[in-house]
Design a protein around this motif. Structure first.
Motif, PDB file in Angstrom:
ATOM      1  N   LYS A 377      45.831 -12.349  11.913  1.00 43.43           N
ATOM      2  CA  LYS A 377      46.608 -13.506  12.340  1.00 43.43           C
ATOM      3  C   LYS A 377      46.178 -13.971  13.720  1.00 43.43           C
ATOM      4  N   ASN A 378      46.378 -15.256  13.955  1.00 45.39           N
ATOM      5  CA  ASN A 378      46.148 -15.835  15.276  1.00 45.39           C
ATOM      6  C   ASN A 378      47.435 -15.660  16.083  1.00 45.39           C
ATOM      7  N   VAL A 495      40.751 -17.690   6.905  1.00 47.17           N
ATOM      8  CA  VAL A 495      41.905 -18.522   7.231  1.00 47.17           C
ATOM      9  C   VAL A 495      42.399 -19.149   5.935  1.00 47.17           C
ATOM     10  N   ASN A 496      43.673 -18.898   5.608  1.00 44.80           N
ATOM     11  CA  ASN A 496      44.240 -19.398   4.348  1.00 44.80           C
ATOM     12  C   ASN A 496      43.373 -18.993   3.155  1.00 44.80           C
TER      13      ASN A 496
END
Length: 527
Positions: A377-378, A495-496
């Protein structure tokens, strides 16, 4: 929450999407090797000792390992333990009158005379349990409660989602296990090899998929180890999640700790069992920091003069803010100059309590090193606790957040599981397949995680403070940050569920991997 490095590996098996992350053969002690001479992106520790530190005097530095427990009898750790010389072992008396009886090698904030907590609920679970009582019979809500109720509903949705995912994952891995067990029975071998699976004629699509996975897995692993570490541990992981972590009825605290949890100022509780029921994570972390470098057995820690202080505050589940705060204060009060915190969670019960302990550490010139987390996660946009940002404003200066890197200087350099953040994560350090100490039988194992990367940095910080004891915690952080090896190529970040190419400078403040040689060379220039 400890052992989160494991969950990502299980999920890959559950969905059967591709071959899971297996134990790749890698150079021993790779995290301490040098990129140019050894062709692995380590932190050049061995080069630093050989070229910069040979013959130099150093003073011992106490490193507080705030974790799930440390096996103080391990052959590679027993000679590098902090010893409270003011305390007489085993007499049941608080000799130094610090509030903790027989705290010879540290303290356990997760126990009492009856035993110790092994598993805990997630913080999310505890918050849901608390707020369900508050909002159980909501009919006419006061305006000031509307925001709290909205937050409760958001948390409840997250909780329900996690329960559903855990059930789905458990069913998936149990299904995988059932098919694998069936094939093994057909093969007629208790421990089949990659060749056995390659020659096996699959009966259906599921067996074909599993066959492909097993052929890949057993190239670098034995069937026995694969089954234990990725199948059985996977089942155990999700069963524990549902039985303990996500169980609204489960609360071991009253019986096995017995403190007044509502009293955040209470400090004198716990027992002196620094190992606890499961010390695998904390013992591994301790070894990375400072396992004996001169005994010609086992592994080499980063620091050669670290004294390991075990402070148990992290169960199999989410740590509690009160225990974290007290653990920081305990370590500081007993002389730790570096504190490693390889844990984290998505919610916080009492952030201010932890913030105040962090402020206390800052006032005592102590450097805190924290693992960034293993959810890919960011953390610039997704919350992760603890963190350096105080609830009432301001930030902790001597606080380093660490992401995990791999060994190849290419697009795979960021460990796939590691959290990242251009402003919230400071540096990256080796965190894949790190070999270190584990409890019972003087054993060793390779683990993945930012939990492994943080102690690499904590060990480096301890080394700097050992050889340059006049440097402040802020200066040590500055040196570590300034001396990273910058990564000038993009890396792949999922990402996603899609691979995205990103500059490494978008993953952390420094845009680089810590380096002991550079750091110690820079430290020598400080007056």
């Amino acid at each position: 929450m400890i052992n989160r490095f494991f969950s990502g590996r299980v999920r890959l098996i559950v969905v059967l999407a591709c071959a899971p992350l297996f134990s790749f053969a890698q150079k021993a002690n790779w995290q301490n090797l040098d990129l140019k001479t050894d062709s692995v992106f380590g932190i050049s520790t061995e080069r630093a000792y050989k070229e910069l530190l040979k013959g130099k005097k150093a003073t011992p530095v106490i490193v507080g390992v705030l974790d799930g427990g440390v096996d103080i009898t391990h052959e590679d750790l027993k000679s590098v333990l902090w010893v409270n010389k003011k305390e007489k072992a085993g007499n049941g008396i608080d000799d130094d009158k610090n509030g903790y009886k027989d705290d010879v090698n540290g303290w356990n904030f997760l126990g009492n005379e009856k035993g110790s907590v092994e598993f805990e609920a997630l913080e999310l679970t505890r918050l849901i349990r608390r707020d369900m009582k508050k909002f159980a019979n909501v009919t006419d809500m006061a305006r000031e409660d509307e925001a709290a109720y909205a937050q409760f509903r958001t948390m409840k949705a997250d909780f329900d989602k996690q329960v559903d995912e855990a059930k789905e994952s458990l069913a998936g891995i149990q299904g995988f296990k059932a098919v694998l067990d069936r094939i093994v029975t057909k093969l007629g071998k208790a421990e089949p090899t990659a060749a056995d699976f390659e020659q096996y004629k699959a009966a259906d699509a599921m067996e074909t998929r599993l066959k492909t996975i097993m052929v890949g897995a057993l190239k670098d692993d034995t069937f026995k180890d694969f089954y234990k570490n990725q199948i059985q541990k996977g089942v155990d992981h999700y069963e524990e999640m549902l039985k303990y972590n996500l169980n609204l009825e489960y609360d071991p605290r009253p019986e096995l700790v017995g403190d007044d949890y509502a009293n955040g100022s209470e400090k004198s509780y716990g027992n002196n069992d620094v190992k606890g029921p499961d010390a695998s994570h904390g013992t591994h972390v301790a070894g990375i920091v400072g396992a004996n470098r001169t005994n010609n057995i086992g592994i080499k820690g980063v620091a050669d003069k670290a004294l390991i202080m075990g402070v148990r505050a992290v169960p199999g589940g989410d740590e509690r803010d009160k225990d974290v705060a007290n653990s920081i204060r305990y370590a500081v009060d007993n002389g730790a100059k570096v504190i490693n915190m390889s844990f984290g969670k998505a919610y916080s019960w009492d952030k201010k309590l932890v913030d105040d302990a962090v402020k206390y550490a800052m006032s005592k010139d102590v450097l805190l090193v924290h693992a960034a987390g293993n959810d890919n996660k960011n953390t610039d946009v997704e919350k992760n606790y603890p963190n350096r940002n105080y609830e009432d404003g301001g930030t902790a200066g001597a606080y380093i957040s660490v992401g995990a890197s791999s060994w190849d200087d290419d697009e795979t350099l960021k460990a796939s599981f590691s959290n990242y953040g251009k402003t919230s994560v400071d540096v990256f350090a080796p965190g894949r397949q790190i070999n270190s100490t584990i409890p019972d039988g003087n054993a060793y194992a390779k683990y993945d995680g930012t939990s492994m990367a943080a102690p690499v940095v904590a060990g480096l910080a301890a080394t700097i403070r050992s050889y340059y004891p006049k440097l402040t915690a802020l200066q040590v952080k500055e040196i570590i940050m300034k001396s990273v090896v910058k990564v000038d190529h993009p890396v792949t970040v999922t990402v996603n569920e899609e691979p995205v190419s990103m500059p490494f400078s978008d993953l952390c403040v420094t845009g680089g991997i810590v380096n002991a040689y550079n750091a110690l060379k820079l430290a020598a220039t400080y007056k």
